[in-house]
Design an enzyme around this catalytic site. Structure first.
Site, PDB file in Angstrom:
ATOM      1  N   GLU A 117       1.064  -0.406  -0.056  1.00  0.00           N
ATOM      2  CA  GLU A 117      -0.367  -0.216  -0.180  1.00  0.00           C
ATOM      3  C   GLU A 117       0.993   0.974   0.455  1.00  0.00           C
ATOM      4  O   GLU A 117       1.630   1.316   0.509  1.00  0.00           O
ATOM      5  CB  GLU A 117      -0.405   0.094   1.193  1.00  0.00           C
ATOM      6  CG  GLU A 117      -1.675   1.103   2.120  1.00  0.00           C
ATOM      7  CD  GLU A 117      -2.767   1.809   0.416  1.00  0.00           C
ATOM      8  OE1 GLU A 117      -2.229   2.522  -0.405  1.00  0.00           O
ATOM      9  OE2 GLU A 117      -3.737   0.565   0.313  1.00  0.00           O
ATOM     10  N   ASP A 119      -7.702   1.899  -7.877  1.00  0.00           N
ATOM     11  CA  ASP A 119      -8.561   3.225  -8.962  1.00  0.00           C
ATOM     12  C   ASP A 119      -9.340   2.553 -10.108  1.00  0.00           C
ATOM     13  O   ASP A 119      -8.318   2.775 -10.376  1.00  0.00           O
ATOM     14  CB  ASP A 119      -7.201   4.076  -8.514  1.00  0.00           C
ATOM     15  CG  ASP A 119      -7.777   5.693  -8.458  1.00  0.00           C
ATOM     16  OD1 ASP A 119      -8.879   5.901  -9.205  1.00  0.00           O
ATOM     17  OD2 ASP A 119      -7.313   6.515  -7.752  1.00  0.00           O
ATOM     18  N   ASP A 159     -15.943  -2.251  -9.219  1.00  0.00           N
ATOM     19  CA  ASP A 159     -17.295  -1.765  -9.271  1.00  0.00           C
ATOM     20  C   ASP A 159     -17.619  -1.116 -10.459  1.00  0.00           C
ATOM     21  O   ASP A 159     -18.736  -0.662  -9.971  1.00  0.00           O
ATOM     22  CB  ASP A 159     -18.097  -1.285  -7.507  1.00  0.00           C
ATOM     23  CG  ASP A 159     -16.951  -0.079  -7.125  1.00  0.00           C
ATOM     24  OD1 ASP A 159     -15.975  -0.356  -7.064  1.00  0.00           O
ATOM     25  OD2 ASP A 159     -17.637   0.788  -7.756  1.00  0.00           O
ATOM     26  N   GLU A 164     -17.733  -1.575  -2.106  1.00  0.00           N
ATOM     27  CA  GLU A 164     -18.840  -2.384  -2.356  1.00  0.00           C
ATOM     28  C   GLU A 164     -20.094  -1.946  -2.357  1.00  0.00           C
ATOM     29  O   GLU A 164     -21.814  -1.457  -2.642  1.00  0.00           O
ATOM     30  CB  GLU A 164     -19.094  -3.864  -2.343  1.00  0.00           C
ATOM     31  CG  GLU A 164     -17.921  -4.179  -2.928  1.00  0.00           C
ATOM     32  CD  GLU A 164     -17.936  -5.813  -2.748  1.00  0.00           C
ATOM     33  OE1 GLU A 164     -18.630  -6.750  -2.988  1.00  0.00           O
ATOM     34  OE2 GLU A 164     -17.237  -6.420  -1.201  1.00  0.00           O
TER      35      GLU A 164
END
Length: 231
Positions: free
Chosen positions: A89, A139, A175, A213
């Site tokens: 990360e 992203d 998504d 989500e």
């Protein structure tokens, strides 16, 4: 470490290096927990990371790229103690929060890397070293002019595939419909990978529902999972 036959990744930043102050708890995690749990990609010694030595045991290694604030990552690591779970990360407060969550859950099989996952994979992960790679809700760069910044591009997928063991998995989720379609197209075109489900994978029960989500559901966006396996 680099394979001369493997396409080079262009130097494109696929993430936003967000600023932001750390909370008192996150700062404590960096001071007290990071020396044992974490390393910085740019500070790694040349060559592959000795994951067995770092974890103090030999076990299957799973790399999660982009652990965010660590809510799902900490749970996933906690429920899979048989794995050497590595989270990469770029967001320092996120890593701090992940350490706090892992501490609360008593997680022992988690190590953290701060920095660019492309550099990590290219310079510090040996070919065939990973049993799995997870890329959950990267992203999306939704504007068409920014699609070139998306991390899932042919060279990146080839790099991930080269670091997987035969039978190892590359699990993606997003998504954003057009990004899901791009992921499916790019991964399907990588000759060393095969789609376990031909199309979309069933949403695994073991993957916690992320905040992304939840937000997507509120605005009517459907999440898609993809699971590819190294041939």
């Amino acid at each position: 470490m680099e394979n001369e036959d493997q396409p080079r990744l262009r130097s494109v930043v696929s993430y936003v290096n967000r600023g932001g102050r750390m909370t008192v708890g996150q700062q404590r995690a960096w001071e007290e927990l990071w020396p044992r749990l974490g390393r910085t990609v740019t500070g790694l010694a040349p060559g592959p990371v000795d994951f067995g030595g770092w974890f103090g045991r030999e076990a299957p290694v799973l790399l999660e790229i982009g652990s965010g604030m660590g809510e799902t990552t900490s749970q996933l690591a906690a429920t899979a103690p048989e794995l050497n779970y590595v989270a990469a990360e770029v967001y320092e407060p996120g890593l701090g929060q992940l350490m706090l969550r892992a501490e609360k859950l008593g997680v022992e099989n988690l190590r953290l890397l701060h920095g660019d996952a492309v550099i990590l994979l290219t310079e510090h992960v040996a070919p065939g070293a990973l049993d799995g790679v997870r890329l959950f809700f990267p992203d999306p760069w939704p504007k068409k002019k920014h699609h070139k910044r998306r991390i899932v591009q042919p060279a990146f997928v080839a790099l991930v595939a080269s670091r997987l063991k035969p039978g190892g998995t590359f699990h993606l989720a997003t998504d954003w419909e057009n990004y899901a379609e791009q992921m499916l197209e790019v991964c399907s075109a990588e000759p060393t990978l095969r789609n376990r489900y031909e199309g979309w994978a069933p949403r695994p029960d073991w993957r916690p529902v992320t905040k992304f989500e939840q937000r997507a559901d509120l605005v009517g966006r459907e999440s898609h999972d993809l699971i590819f396996e190294k041939r």
